[in-house]
Motif scaffolding. Structure first.
Motif, PDB file in Angstrom:
ATOM      1  N   UNK A   1      -4.493  28.478  37.546  1.00  0.00           N
ATOM      2  CA  UNK A   1      -3.488  28.545  37.025  1.00  0.00           C
ATOM      3  C   UNK A   1      -3.552  27.528  35.690  1.00  0.00           C
ATOM      4  N   UNK A   2      -3.059  28.286  34.451  1.00  0.00           N
ATOM      5  CA  UNK A   2      -3.375  27.823  33.445  1.00  0.00           C
ATOM      6  C   UNK A   2      -1.770  27.269  32.718  1.00  0.00           C
ATOM      7  N   UNK A   3      -1.274  26.043  33.263  1.00  0.00           N
ATOM      8  CA  UNK A   3      -0.056  25.739  32.720  1.00  0.00           C
ATOM      9  C   UNK A   3       0.106  25.550  31.090  1.00  0.00           C
ATOM     10  N   UNK A   4      -0.858  24.973  30.713  1.00  0.00           N
ATOM     11  CA  UNK A   4      -0.795  24.814  29.054  1.00  0.00           C
ATOM     12  C   UNK A   4      -0.628  26.204  28.326  1.00  0.00           C
ATOM     13  N   UNK A   5      -1.482  27.223  28.800  1.00  0.00           N
ATOM     14  CA  UNK A   5      -1.174  28.535  28.327  1.00  0.00           C
ATOM     15  C   UNK A   5      -0.032  29.202  28.393  1.00  0.00           C
ATOM     16  N   UNK A   6       0.617  29.063  29.487  1.00  0.00           N
ATOM     17  CA  UNK A   6       1.879  29.509  29.925  1.00  0.00           C
ATOM     18  C   UNK A   6       2.923  28.755  29.044  1.00  0.00           C
ATOM     19  N   UNK A   7       2.888  27.636  28.896  1.00  0.00           N
ATOM     20  CA  UNK A   7       3.665  26.664  28.152  1.00  0.00           C
ATOM     21  C   UNK A   7       3.726  27.439  26.544  1.00  0.00           C
ATOM     22  N   UNK A   8       2.526  27.432  25.947  1.00  0.00           N
ATOM     23  CA  UNK A   8       2.226  27.969  24.737  1.00  0.00           C
ATOM     24  C   UNK A   8       3.200  29.151  24.604  1.00  0.00           C
ATOM     25  N   UNK A   9       2.651  30.287  25.562  1.00  0.00           N
ATOM     26  CA  UNK A   9       3.153  31.592  25.583  1.00  0.00           C
ATOM     27  C   UNK A   9       4.735  31.573  25.329  1.00  0.00           C
ATOM     28  N   UNK A  10       5.388  30.701  26.142  1.00  0.00           N
ATOM     29  CA  UNK A  10       6.828  30.572  26.073  1.00  0.00           C
ATOM     30  C   UNK A  10       7.357  30.134  25.045  1.00  0.00           C
ATOM     31  N   UNK A  11       6.740  29.184  24.437  1.00  0.00           N
ATOM     32  CA  UNK A  11       7.126  28.391  23.490  1.00  0.00           C
ATOM     33  C   UNK A  11       7.278  29.113  22.167  1.00  0.00           C
ATOM     34  N   UNK A  28       5.147  13.335  22.389  1.00  0.00           N
ATOM     35  CA  UNK A  28       4.367  13.461  21.241  1.00  0.00           C
ATOM     36  C   UNK A  28       3.959  14.764  20.791  1.00  0.00           C
ATOM     37  N   UNK A  29       3.738  15.377  19.685  1.00  0.00           N
ATOM     38  CA  UNK A  29       3.136  16.689  19.266  1.00  0.00           C
ATOM     39  C   UNK A  29       1.865  16.745  19.656  1.00  0.00           C
ATOM     40  N   UNK A  30       1.003  15.838  19.610  1.00  0.00           N
ATOM     41  CA  UNK A  30      -0.356  15.642  19.883  1.00  0.00           C
ATOM     42  C   UNK A  30      -0.452  15.792  21.313  1.00  0.00           C
ATOM     43  N   UNK A  31       0.292  15.046  22.023  1.00  0.00           N
ATOM     44  CA  UNK A  31       0.266  15.269  23.632  1.00  0.00           C
ATOM     45  C   UNK A  31       0.502  16.649  24.045  1.00  0.00           C
ATOM     46  N   UNK A  32       1.509  17.510  23.552  1.00  0.00           N
ATOM     47  CA  UNK A  32       1.771  18.846  23.723  1.00  0.00           C
ATOM     48  C   UNK A  32       0.685  19.804  23.339  1.00  0.00           C
ATOM     49  N   UNK A  33      -0.024  19.237  22.359  1.00  0.00           N
ATOM     50  CA  UNK A  33      -1.315  20.142  22.067  1.00  0.00           C
ATOM     51  C   UNK A  33      -2.538  20.188  23.097  1.00  0.00           C
ATOM     52  N   UNK A  34      -2.590  18.661  23.476  1.00  0.00           N
ATOM     53  CA  UNK A  34      -3.444  18.360  24.530  1.00  0.00           C
ATOM     54  C   UNK A  34      -2.904  19.199  25.729  1.00  0.00           C
ATOM     55  N   UNK A  35      -1.755  19.351  25.890  1.00  0.00           N
ATOM     56  CA  UNK A  35      -1.560  20.123  27.442  1.00  0.00           C
ATOM     57  C   UNK A  35      -1.722  21.558  27.158  1.00  0.00           C
ATOM     58  N   UNK A  36      -1.340  22.181  26.034  1.00  0.00           N
ATOM     59  CA  UNK A  36      -1.306  23.588  25.800  1.00  0.00           C
ATOM     60  C   UNK A  36      -2.891  23.951  25.597  1.00  0.00           C
ATOM     61  N   UNK A  37      -3.547  23.008  25.469  1.00  0.00           N
ATOM     62  CA  UNK A  37      -5.260  23.505  25.036  1.00  0.00           C
ATOM     63  C   UNK A  37      -5.928  23.148  26.299  1.00  0.00           C
TER      64      UNK A  37
END
Length: 115
Positions: A1-11, A28-37
């Motif tokens: 399961x790739x939650x970060x990829x799913x978040x990026x796709x929906x975003x 923070x944007x940098x945190x969101x980037x770390x999650x998405x990656x």
């Protein structure tokens, strides 16, 4: 399961930037980037904030391959997804005749494109 990829796709599908999510969630944007990656896994509380910002139920992030089913397509690049999202956003205000004209223009461009 790739939650970060799913978040990026929906975003991207919703035409939102990481900055937009930052404003809506306080994350923070940098945190969101770390999650998405895939470098950081968000807590359920954090995931709930992101889901609310994306106007999605939190369960959407756990549905197997939910984004691909929703898009009814195979792997689009981030650039392709951004482009299609912009087209979708701007075309909502067009009437049927203008949409047909736009589609005809896209087909013409694609037919004459130099690869």
């Amino acid at each position: 399961m790739k939650i970060g990829t799913t978040i990026r796709g929906h975003r991207l599908q919703k035409g939102l930037s990481q900055g937009d999510i930052e404003k809506k969630t306080g994350l923070l944007r940098c945190y969101l980037s770390r999650v998405e990656n895939g470098h950081t896994i968000p807590s359920l509380d954090t995931l709930s904030k992101i889901a609310q910002a994306l106007d999605l139920p939190i369960a959407q992030f756990f549905a197997e391959d939910s984004l691909n089913r929703e898009l009814n397509t195979t792997k689009l690049s981030d650039e392709e997804l951004r482009f299609l999202t912009q087209i979708r956003r701007y075309s909502t205000n067009l009437n049927e005749s203008d949409r047909k004209l736009l589609l005809a223009m896209v087909k013409k461009f694609a037919a004459t494109a130099v690869r």
